[in-house]
Structure formats: structure tokens, C-alpha cells
Design an enzyme around this catalytic site. Sequence first.
Site, PDB file in Angstrom:
ATOM      1  N   SER A 221       0.714  -1.303  -0.148  1.00 28.24           N
ATOM      2  CA  SER A 221      -0.313   0.123   0.227  1.00 28.24           C
ATOM      3  C   SER A 221       0.607   0.997  -0.046  1.00 28.24           C
ATOM      4  CB  SER A 221      -0.606  -0.204   1.148  1.00 28.24           C
ATOM      5  OG  SER A 221      -2.044   0.652   1.079  1.00 28.24           O
ATOM      6  N   ASN A 222      -0.212   2.406   0.005  1.00 27.90           N
ATOM      7  CA  ASN A 222       0.960   3.186   0.449  1.00 27.90           C
ATOM      8  C   ASN A 222       0.677   4.232   2.076  1.00 27.90           C
ATOM      9  OD1 ASN A 222      -1.028   5.486  -0.320  1.00 27.90           O
ATOM     10  ND2 ASN A 222      -0.584   4.217  -2.215  1.00 27.90           N
ATOM     11  N   PRO A 223       1.491   5.681   2.240  1.00 24.87           N
ATOM     12  CA  PRO A 223       0.926   6.497   3.404  1.00 24.87           C
ATOM     13  C   PRO A 223      -0.770   7.149   2.842  1.00 24.87           C
ATOM     14  CG  PRO A 223       3.052   6.876   2.632  1.00 24.87           C
ATOM     15  CD  PRO A 223       2.628   6.161   1.104  1.00 24.87           C
TER      16      PRO A 223
END
Length: 412
Positions: A221-223
Site C-alpha cells: 500500500s502507500n501512506p
Amino acid sequence: MKKLRTIQKNNRLKFKNRKIVLGVTGGIAIYKSASLLRELTIEHGADVQVIMTDSALKFMSTLIFETFSGKPVWTSMFSDREAVGVRHVEISKWADAVLVSPATANIIGKAANGIADDLLSTVICDAGTKTIFAAAMETGMYENPILKQNVKRLKDAGFGFIDPEYGSLASGTNGVGRLAESRVILHSLLTHLNSGSLKGKKILVSAGPTREWIDPVRFISNPSTGRMGFSLAEAASAEGADVTVISGPTEVANPVGVDLIKVSTAEEMKNAIVENFAKSDALVMSAAVGDYTYPEVSSEKLKKNGSDLTLILKKTDDILSALSGDKGDKIIVGFSVETENVIENSKLKLNEKSLDLIVVNNPKEKGAAFGHDTNKVSIIDRKGTVEELELMSKSELSTLIIDRVSNLLNGS
Ligand SMILES: Cc1cc2nc3c(=O)[nH]c(=O)nc-3n(C[C@H](O)[C@H](O)[C@H](O)COP(=O)(O)O)c2cc1C
């Protein structure tokens, strides 16, 4: 001095330069009015004059309201500290809006029937539809058919009205009558104050990250937190738009005043956007959609076997490219996250994907992009004009972007 500037920058300042009368009446939810006032003034920069009724003064003193508004509280038509004159007219002309919170059955009844027998009811009488009521009372009072007629009368006449919610009440029972959450009240107040430049328009907003699963317990995923997208959605809703948000998994509170569709993977995000795009006037694509997915998701947890693990990832479908055939005169705003050749790469993306605006983030800039309450962006339009904005709160930035969307949709 430096510190003050930092504080102001970090503030959300949704109500900067707005003049509000906060009418406080004698309901048990009065204790929430103090923190609502604090949010309005200290967090959002509003200029607030508080008026309390005689009944309200039986529950709380003026002190806390004077502290958070920085002004004396007005309590009477005839006998407060300073010269009185026609203060009820002056104050209602001064105010951009009159928010009554909590609003008792009594003040609702008085306002609906044109009764003006104390300072607050007289100010409401003069301010008319600038007034918005946040009702709170026991279920029995709320279900009283006369109260219902009074509410209808106010709504039909164009007054703002925030319905109470279901929940636990002071009597110890559960039912409808509980004061709406402060963020709902603030959102309704903002909507009541705004010009409604997006009334009748359908705006689709994508928000948050996507998750590409590897096995039942791991994902890529990503932040992205979803804060930027949620803030954009609320800003569009506060301008009267009918807003649908497609959001990846987030921890932040759901946006107020919108329809929310929750998705997880890039493919689910794409499908939901494609499905909703046809009936939208504009798409604001602020989700951080994963570029790669793992096609062979394991149904069991991948075991650690002592050697390195190599995963072959597959490119996900580009959502904006999938939409370009249906674009017509719809407005599309894209976001780009670049760390080098930031402007040039973003201009290429704007053209390739037929965007009307692109909002350019550079996560290497302090306070920008993922995970902050603030953002520092440039906005590029179809003519290639680059507008470099200073660091500002995501809420302020959202208002600015939604303003641009409104201008594009309204042809100005
Ligand atoms: C402990 C207590 C709690 C009350 N809570 C409410 C309430 O939540 N909503 C309401 O409409 N009236 C409530 N009332 C009744 C109002 O105080 C009463 O109708 C009063 O006349 C309202 O005056 P005002 O509208 O001028 O402030 C409450 C009264 C008491 C004593």
C-alpha cells in the site's frame, strides 16, 4: 512571532473572516456549546458574538463563552453592561449567520411563530433565514406534532435546521433528540454560509490509498491517509454539490455530508469510479491508487523458508485513461506525486490523461503530501499556467481547488 505564524498556518481556518452569532439556549446539551465555540474561534478563526437566554444562564455562566469568544456575552435586550440602543438590529446586520446550538423546543417554537420576547428571539426575528438551528431535546418533545410543524415551517421558510441524532439522552433513555456532532454542525453552518456555487452538480471524489494483497495477512500500500480527498469532498458538499466519495481503507473519520463507498484494491477503486463517473459532472481524483498488484494472491500465509522472496508484480489499469473516452464536457482534476522534474512530468500527465487541472505534490517538501494536515502544491491548468501555492492547511487548499472546479463547471 514565528510561532504564531506556524500556529495560524496549521489552523484549519474554515471560518476565517466569518461573523457568527452563537445563540445558546437552555438545553442539557449546552455543555457542548463551549467546545463548539472554541472550535469556531480558536481552530477556525470565526468572529463570534455569543447570546445566552435566561434559561441558558441557569445551566452555565458566561465566563467560558467570554473566554473563547474574547467578548462579553449578551444576555438581555435591556440591561447588559454597555449602552443598549437597537443592538438586536445591529447584531443581526453584523452577522453572516446566527447559529442556535443547542436549540430548545422553546426557541424553535418562538422562531417559527415570529415571537420576539428576549434578545436571542428578537435577533433571530430580524436575521430571518440567516439563522440555523441545531436542535436537541428529549424524544417526546421532538416527536410532539406541534414541534414537528414548527420545524417544517422553519425549513420551508428557508431557515437552516440540523436534525438531532439518535443516541443516549439525559433522561437515561435512547432515542432521537441528541445534539448532532460538532463536525456535522460546523459543516451545516458552512454550507448555510456559502454561496452554493455547486448546487445541482454531482461531484465524484476518490480518496485514500489502495491495498494490493499478497496473502491473507500482508498487502502492498502507500501512506495516503485520505485526509486530502475527504477534505475536498466536504468542501464540495459545503458548496451545495451532491458528492460521492470512493475511498480506500483509512483511519480518519468519514467525511460529513457525502455518500461514501469503501473499496480496497486498485481494481475495486477503478470499477467504482467507472460506475459513478457517467452520472458525475466532475471527478477529483485524489486517491493514491497502487500502480502494481500481485496477481497470484496466496490463500494461505506465505511461509518464511529461509531464502529471499521475489514477487512479480503486474501493472494495474490506469483509471484516468479508462475514463478518457467518456469525458465529454466533464471536468477532471488529477493529482500527481513527483519527486523529480516535478512540473514537467505533471504537465505531461495533464496532457496524456486529458485533465483540466493537475494538483502537483512534492512529498520532499516540508509539510507536503502524505500524512500531514498541511500541503504545499502547484496547480497547473490546460493552458500550462503553473500556480505555485504556499504551505496551507488541506482544508484551505480544498476550498481553493473546489473554487477552481466550480469556475470551470460554471464556465468562468
Ligand atoms: C435539566 C434541564 C434540561 C433541559 N433540557 C432541555 C433540552 O435538552 N431541550 C429542550 O428543548 N428543553 C430542555 N429543557 C427545558 C428548557 O430549559 C425550557 O423549555 C426553557 O424554557 C428553555 O428556554 P430558552 O429556549 O429560552 O433557553 C431542560 C430543562 C431542564 C431543567
